[in-house]
Design an enzyme around this catalytic site. Structure first.
Site, short mmCIF file in Angstrom:
data_model
loop_
_atom_site.label_atom_id
_atom_site.label_comp_id
_atom_site.label_asym_id
_atom_site.label_seq_id
_atom_site.Cartn_x
_atom_site.Cartn_y
_atom_site.Cartn_z
N GLY A 7 0.82 -1.21 0.00
CA GLY A 7 0.00 0.00 0.00
C GLY A 7 0.85 1.24 0.00
O GLY A 7 2.06 1.18 -0.22
N ASN A 8 0.22 2.39 0.21
CA ASN A 8 0.97 3.65 0.31
C ASN A 8 0.31 4.53 1.37
O ASN A 8 -0.70 4.17 1.96
CB ASN A 8 1.05 4.33 -1.06
N ARG A 9 0.89 5.70 1.58
CA ARG A 9 0.48 6.52 2.72
C ARG A 9 -0.75 7.38 2.47
O ARG A 9 -1.16 8.14 3.32
CB ARG A 9 1.63 7.46 3.11
#
Ligand code: CTP
Length: 417
Positions: free
Chosen positions: A213-215
């Site tokens: 995932g990412n932030r």
């Protein structure tokens, strides 16, 4: 139409004289309501001469005309320029301690506020919270410009040029004129438009419990959807975020880049605008393990437990934005807006990377935001630069609440519709 020009006590009050001139030359009936502090900068005689009308300066004059109620009730638009930190605080908390704040409480028409102050005051969390409150209530907050302030210092806090504010006022008045129930409609300059917004970071599953995932929190995309709905658009929000659905918005929940791509592409077919605020993963695991990948995975040729770390192979995800641009071909619709999360590096600044990405992606607008751990991601405010295809100009917004950034993006979109 009937416009109330509220002027708070800042040095930029002198620029409001030009805005007043533009409004009266545009054929509007303008009532100026300066605060007591504003009169220290520009006197009553100037406002009266330029508006051609009596100027109301306090609640205790002409009591029989009940000015504190009548002026707001009868307005088609209230514009406050400049809006000082003090005025924003009083408006956000619903105070009614002078004529301008009572006008703001009684007005049921669109309200535009143009903050102007020193950068430190604008950046202060109290001011940012007040701006977010006002903007969530439907006030059109025009973000301050960056540049030279009263002294030799520079930074965000300048009142935008009067011509720019006048254009915002005219757009608000046009939406009032086109609305069946103008006094109920907070803002309607996207009425009749169908927009699609994507939001959040995609999750690319490795196994039933893990993902890449990412932030991205999805806050900016949700703020964009909320602002578009408030401005009258019918909105489809394709979101991988767990944030609640904004009022009046159709949400299509997604998880992966492939799901997001399918949902956006389908919704974009009859849309006027597509805003790709989602942080779409460029890669996904080539293989999805149907069961949890264990620390020890199987046995080696010698019959011993294999304790090595597994190697995850990735494959490219399709570029959704590029797909939308290609599908549009030479048509002008939908307007396509990309986002670029950039950190800047030795090969170029945040803006350099943004300009290169705009050229590469071929969208109409690119909203470049400065990111990094603790900057923008998950925060309630951000700093962005809005780039237009075929133009070297840039609109700098922020640091400002994401709701204000959202309105600035829609202002830029509307200019292209
Ligand atoms: N985007 C997309 N599909 C992808 C990747 C990105 O539609 N597979 C969109 C994003 O929603 C955003 C824009 O493209 O509007 C730019 O995303 P970004 O990740 O900054 O750009 P990339 O093309 O992935 O470039 P890079 O990672 O090399 O900076």
């Amino acid at each position: 139409m009937r416009v109330v020009l509220g002027v708070a006590g800042g040095i930029a009050a002198y620029k409001a004289c030009t805005l007043l001139r533009l409004l009266t030359e545009g054929g509007h009936d303008v009532t100026v309501v300066p605060t007591a502090s504003a009169l220290h900068f520009v006197g009553e005689a100037t406002w009266s001469a330029l508006s051609g009308k009596k100027v109301h300066t306090d609640v205790w004059s002409d009591i029989t005309e009940v000015p504190h109620v009548r002026i707001g009730q009868q307005a088609d638009l209230v514009v406050v320029a400049p809006a000082t930190a003090d005025l924003l605080a009083r408006a956000a908390t619903g105070q009614a301690d002078d004529l301008l704040t009572t006008v703001l409480l009684t007005a049921r028409c669109p309200v535009v506020m143009a903050p102007a102050m020193h950068t430190e005051m604008w950046d202060h969390p109290a001011t940012q919270a007040n701006v977010a409150t006002l903007s969530e209530r439907g006030v059109h907050v025009v973000p301050p410009a960056s540049g030279r302030l009263t002294g030799s210092d520079t930074g965000p806090g300048r009142l935008p040029e009067p011509e720019e504010l006048y254009a915002v006022c005219e757009r608000e008045l046009a939406s009032v004129a086109g609305s069946a129930t103008p006094r109920q409609a907070p803002r309607g300059d996207l009425t009749g438009r169908r927009v699609v917004v994507s939001a959040g970071g995609t999750r690319e599953p490795l196994d039933p419990v893990r993902f890449l995932g990412n932030r991205s929190s999805g806050k900016q995309g949700h703020a964009l959807a909320e602002a578009a709905a408030r401005r009258g658009a019918s909105v489809v929000l394709v979101s991988s975020s767990s944030l609640p659905a904004p009022a009046g918005v159709e949400v299509v929940p997604v998880e992966t880049a492939l799901e997001l791509g399918d949902a956006v592409t389908a919704a974009a077919r009859d849309a006027d605008v597509v805003v790709m605020a989602a942080a779409v993963a460029d890669f996904r695991p080539a293989v999805y393990a149907g069961h949890k990948i264990k620390k020890s995975h199987g046995t080696g040729p010698d019959g011993a437990e294999d304790d090595s770390a597994p190697v995850v192979e990735l494959v490219r995800n399709p570029d959704v934005l590029a797909g939308l641009v290609a599908a549009r071909g030479d048509a002008r619709s939908p307007v396509i807006v990309g986002f670029a999360a950039e950190t800047g590096d030795e090969s170029g600044s945040v803006l350099d990377h943004g300009r290169a990405k705009l050229a590469r992606k071929g969208c109409d607008l690119l909203v470049v935001n400065e990111v990094g751990t603790g900057v923008t991601f998950g925060q309630d405010s951000s700093t962005v630069h809005i780039l237009r295809r075929g133009s070297s100009g840039v609109t700098d917004v922020g640091p400002a609440p994401k709701s204000v950034v959202a309105d600035a993006v829609w202002d830029a979109v509307i200019a292209l519709l």
